[in-house]
Design a protein around this motif. Structure first.
Motif, PDB file in Angstrom:
ATOM      1  N   ALA A  73       1.004  -0.862  -0.015  1.00  0.00           N
ATOM      2  CA  ALA A  73       0.201  -0.093   0.116  1.00  0.00           C
ATOM      3  C   ALA A  73       0.923   0.890  -0.124  1.00  0.00           C
ATOM      4  O   ALA A  73       0.823   2.454  -0.687  1.00  0.00           O
ATOM      5  CB  ALA A  73      -0.893   0.019   1.572  1.00  0.00           C
ATOM      6  N   LYS A  74       1.680   0.920   0.960  1.00  0.00           N
ATOM      7  CA  LYS A  74       3.174   2.464   0.835  1.00  0.00           C
ATOM      8  C   LYS A  74       3.551   2.687  -0.157  1.00  0.00           C
ATOM      9  O   LYS A  74       3.608   4.119  -1.033  1.00  0.00           O
ATOM     10  CB  LYS A  74       3.553   1.824   1.722  1.00  0.00           C
ATOM     11  N   GLN A  75       3.621   1.694  -1.702  1.00  0.00           N
ATOM     12  CA  GLN A  75       4.083   1.477  -3.228  1.00  0.00           C
ATOM     13  C   GLN A  75       2.837   2.053  -3.770  1.00  0.00           C
ATOM     14  O   GLN A  75       3.096   2.235  -5.543  1.00  0.00           O
ATOM     15  CB  GLN A  75       4.750   0.583  -3.164  1.00  0.00           C
ATOM     16  N   GLY A  76       1.506   2.035  -3.107  1.00  0.00           N
ATOM     17  CA  GLY A  76       0.717   2.551  -4.193  1.00  0.00           C
ATOM     18  C   GLY A  76      -0.309   1.237  -4.762  1.00  0.00           C
ATOM     19  O   GLY A  76      -1.238   1.838  -5.712  1.00  0.00           O
ATOM     20  N   ILE A 135      -6.347   7.176   1.514  1.00  0.00           N
ATOM     21  CA  ILE A 135      -7.264   7.695   1.584  1.00  0.00           C
ATOM     22  C   ILE A 135      -5.852   9.310   0.695  1.00  0.00           C
ATOM     23  O   ILE A 135      -6.699  10.282  -0.066  1.00  0.00           O
ATOM     24  CB  ILE A 135      -7.571   8.259   2.372  1.00  0.00           C
ATOM     25  N   SER A 136      -4.502   9.402   1.070  1.00  0.00           N
ATOM     26  CA  SER A 136      -3.570  10.098   1.023  1.00  0.00           C
ATOM     27  C   SER A 136      -3.882  10.542  -0.654  1.00  0.00           C
ATOM     28  O   SER A 136      -2.981  10.620  -1.232  1.00  0.00           O
ATOM     29  CB  SER A 136      -2.454   9.237   1.028  1.00  0.00           C
ATOM     30  N   VAL A 137      -4.027   9.450  -1.371  1.00  0.00           N
ATOM     31  CA  VAL A 137      -3.676   8.495  -2.587  1.00  0.00           C
ATOM     32  C   VAL A 137      -4.881   9.872  -3.568  1.00  0.00           C
ATOM     33  O   VAL A 137      -4.597  10.454  -4.538  1.00  0.00           O
ATOM     34  CB  VAL A 137      -3.738   7.895  -3.800  1.00  0.00           C
ATOM     35  N   ARG A 138      -5.993   9.646  -2.448  1.00  0.00           N
ATOM     36  CA  ARG A 138      -7.103  10.522  -4.083  1.00  0.00           C
ATOM     37  C   ARG A 138      -6.699  12.064  -3.620  1.00  0.00           C
ATOM     38  O   ARG A 138      -7.770  12.221  -4.420  1.00  0.00           O
ATOM     39  CB  ARG A 138      -8.300  10.298  -3.111  1.00  0.00           C
ATOM     40  N   ASP A 139      -6.296  12.399  -2.083  1.00  0.00           N
ATOM     41  CA  ASP A 139      -6.302  13.373  -1.585  1.00  0.00           C
ATOM     42  C   ASP A 139      -4.663  14.464  -2.724  1.00  0.00           C
ATOM     43  O   ASP A 139      -4.465  14.167  -3.957  1.00  0.00           O
ATOM     44  CB  ASP A 139      -6.256  13.911  -0.323  1.00  0.00           C
ATOM     45  N   ILE A 191      -3.991 -11.411  14.826  1.00  0.00           N
ATOM     46  CA  ILE A 191      -5.875 -10.259  14.987  1.00  0.00           C
ATOM     47  C   ILE A 191      -4.901  -8.473  15.388  1.00  0.00           C
ATOM     48  O   ILE A 191      -5.308  -7.691  14.214  1.00  0.00           O
ATOM     49  CB  ILE A 191      -6.660 -10.392  16.467  1.00  0.00           C
ATOM     50  N   THR A 192      -4.458  -8.221  16.080  1.00  0.00           N
ATOM     51  CA  THR A 192      -4.480  -6.535  15.781  1.00  0.00           C
ATOM     52  C   THR A 192      -4.057  -6.150  15.254  1.00  0.00           C
ATOM     53  O   THR A 192      -3.833  -4.560  14.305  1.00  0.00           O
ATOM     54  CB  THR A 192      -3.961  -6.558  17.518  1.00  0.00           C
ATOM     55  N   PHE A 193      -2.483  -6.644  14.924  1.00  0.00           N
ATOM     56  CA  PHE A 193      -1.838  -6.344  13.804  1.00  0.00           C
ATOM     57  C   PHE A 193      -2.801  -6.379  12.474  1.00  0.00           C
ATOM     58  O   PHE A 193      -2.827  -5.417  11.874  1.00  0.00           O
ATOM     59  CB  PHE A 193      -0.998  -7.079  13.599  1.00  0.00           C
ATOM     60  N   VAL A 194      -3.148  -7.307  11.936  1.00  0.00           N
ATOM     61  CA  VAL A 194      -4.055  -7.078  10.617  1.00  0.00           C
ATOM     62  C   VAL A 194      -5.387  -6.309  10.076  1.00  0.00           C
ATOM     63  O   VAL A 194      -5.754  -5.559   9.372  1.00  0.00           O
ATOM     64  CB  VAL A 194      -4.723  -9.149  10.377  1.00  0.00           C
ATOM     65  N   ASP A 195      -6.008  -6.070  11.812  1.00  0.00           N
ATOM     66  CA  ASP A 195      -6.750  -4.516  12.041  1.00  0.00           C
ATOM     67  C   ASP A 195      -6.068  -3.722  11.796  1.00  0.00           C
ATOM     68  O   ASP A 195      -7.005  -2.932  10.890  1.00  0.00           O
ATOM     69  CB  ASP A 195      -7.312  -4.909  13.341  1.00  0.00           C
ATOM     70  N   LEU A 196      -5.079  -3.317  12.120  1.00  0.00           N
ATOM     71  CA  LEU A 196      -4.403  -2.172  12.157  1.00  0.00           C
ATOM     72  C   LEU A 196      -3.647  -1.646  10.549  1.00  0.00           C
ATOM     73  O   LEU A 196      -3.651  -1.034  10.007  1.00  0.00           O
ATOM     74  CB  LEU A 196      -2.992  -1.797  13.240  1.00  0.00           C
ATOM     75  N   ALA A 197      -3.349  -3.160  10.393  1.00  0.00           N
ATOM     76  CA  ALA A 197      -2.634  -2.943   8.657  1.00  0.00           C
ATOM     77  C   ALA A 197      -4.600  -2.661   7.848  1.00  0.00           C
ATOM     78  O   ALA A 197      -4.196  -1.962   6.887  1.00  0.00           O
ATOM     79  CB  ALA A 197      -2.164  -4.346   8.797  1.00  0.00           C
ATOM     80  N   LYS A 198      -5.003  -3.362   7.655  1.00  0.00           N
ATOM     81  CA  LYS A 198      -6.410  -3.257   7.143  1.00  0.00           C
ATOM     82  C   LYS A 198      -6.944  -1.112   7.319  1.00  0.00           C
ATOM     83  O   LYS A 198      -7.033  -0.418   6.346  1.00  0.00           O
ATOM     84  CB  LYS A 198      -7.484  -3.218   7.689  1.00  0.00           C
ATOM     85  N   GLU A 199      -6.604  -0.933   8.576  1.00  0.00           N
ATOM     86  CA  GLU A 199      -6.659   1.015   8.526  1.00  0.00           C
ATOM     87  C   GLU A 199      -5.651   1.991   8.344  1.00  0.00           C
ATOM     88  O   GLU A 199      -5.461   2.717   7.731  1.00  0.00           O
ATOM     89  CB  GLU A 199      -6.184   1.077  10.278  1.00  0.00           C
ATOM     90  N   ILE A 200      -4.196   1.542   7.773  1.00  0.00           N
ATOM     91  CA  ILE A 200      -3.150   2.024   7.530  1.00  0.00           C
ATOM     92  C   ILE A 200      -3.132   1.542   6.229  1.00  0.00           C
ATOM     93  O   ILE A 200      -3.495   2.776   5.446  1.00  0.00           O
ATOM     94  CB  ILE A 200      -1.414   0.994   8.063  1.00  0.00           C
ATOM     95  N   ASP A 221      -6.176   1.315   4.689  1.00  0.00           N
ATOM     96  CA  ASP A 221      -7.293   2.715   3.945  1.00  0.00           C
ATOM     97  C   ASP A 221      -6.355   4.561   3.780  1.00  0.00           C
ATOM     98  O   ASP A 221      -7.130   5.231   3.400  1.00  0.00           O
ATOM     99  CB  ASP A 221      -8.545   2.300   5.111  1.00  0.00           C
ATOM    100  N   VAL A 222      -6.307   4.146   4.796  1.00  0.00           N
ATOM    101  CA  VAL A 222      -4.976   5.851   5.250  1.00  0.00           C
ATOM    102  C   VAL A 222      -4.556   5.839   3.882  1.00  0.00           C
ATOM    103  O   VAL A 222      -4.230   7.585   2.872  1.00  0.00           O
ATOM    104  CB  VAL A 222      -4.437   6.157   6.225  1.00  0.00           C
ATOM    105  N   TYR A 223      -3.019   5.283   3.627  1.00  0.00           N
ATOM    106  CA  TYR A 223      -3.120   5.221   2.359  1.00  0.00           C
ATOM    107  C   TYR A 223      -3.914   5.916   0.768  1.00  0.00           C
ATOM    108  O   TYR A 223      -3.651   5.972   0.255  1.00  0.00           O
ATOM    109  CB  TYR A 223      -1.723   4.117   1.930  1.00  0.00           C
TER     110      TYR A 223
END
Length: 109
Positions: free
Chosen positions: A34-37, A105-109, A90-99, A101-103
């Motif tokens: 995601a970081k790489q798009g 959003i940053s591409v759209r903006d 479990i926590t890491f996968v949940d946070l990865a999904k959120e991260i 999503d943030v990436y």
């Protein structure tokens, strides 16, 4: 291995550790993609992570079913470690999904 820990229990514990570890690794790779798009690949990695979590849950369910059926379960450091691995993953996968999503959003903006 404890005298009371049978081979089936040990296999379940090791399966839990392996699958939880795979889930965490896939989630980390998803974040990097995601970081790489590469959002499609990131989503594939998350799907793999969720599949591994499902396998880990199956291993955990096997342990719970053995105990519920009256089979003695010796709690060892390895047993605790396996549960810790699962909860962390479990926590890491949940946070990865959120991260991811943030990436996105940053591409759209």
């Amino acid at each position: 291995m404890s005298e009371q820990m049978n081979q089936e229990q040990l296999e379940s514990i090791m399966g839990l550790i392996i699958h939880a570890g795979n889930a965490k690794s896939d989630a980390m790779e998803a974040i990097q993609e995601a970081k790489q798009g590469n959002f499609e690949l990131a989503e594939e990695k998350i799907a793999q992570a969720e599949k591994s979590l499902n396998e880990a849950h199956h291993a955990q369910t096997g342990l719970l079913a053995q105990e519920a059926s009256g089979e003695a379960m010796t709690i060892t450091l390895l047993t605790v470690h396996s549960q810790d691995h699962l909860m962390t993953s479990i926590t890491f996968v949940d946070l990865a999904k959120e991260i991811i999503d943030v990436y996105k959003i940053s591409v759209r903006d």
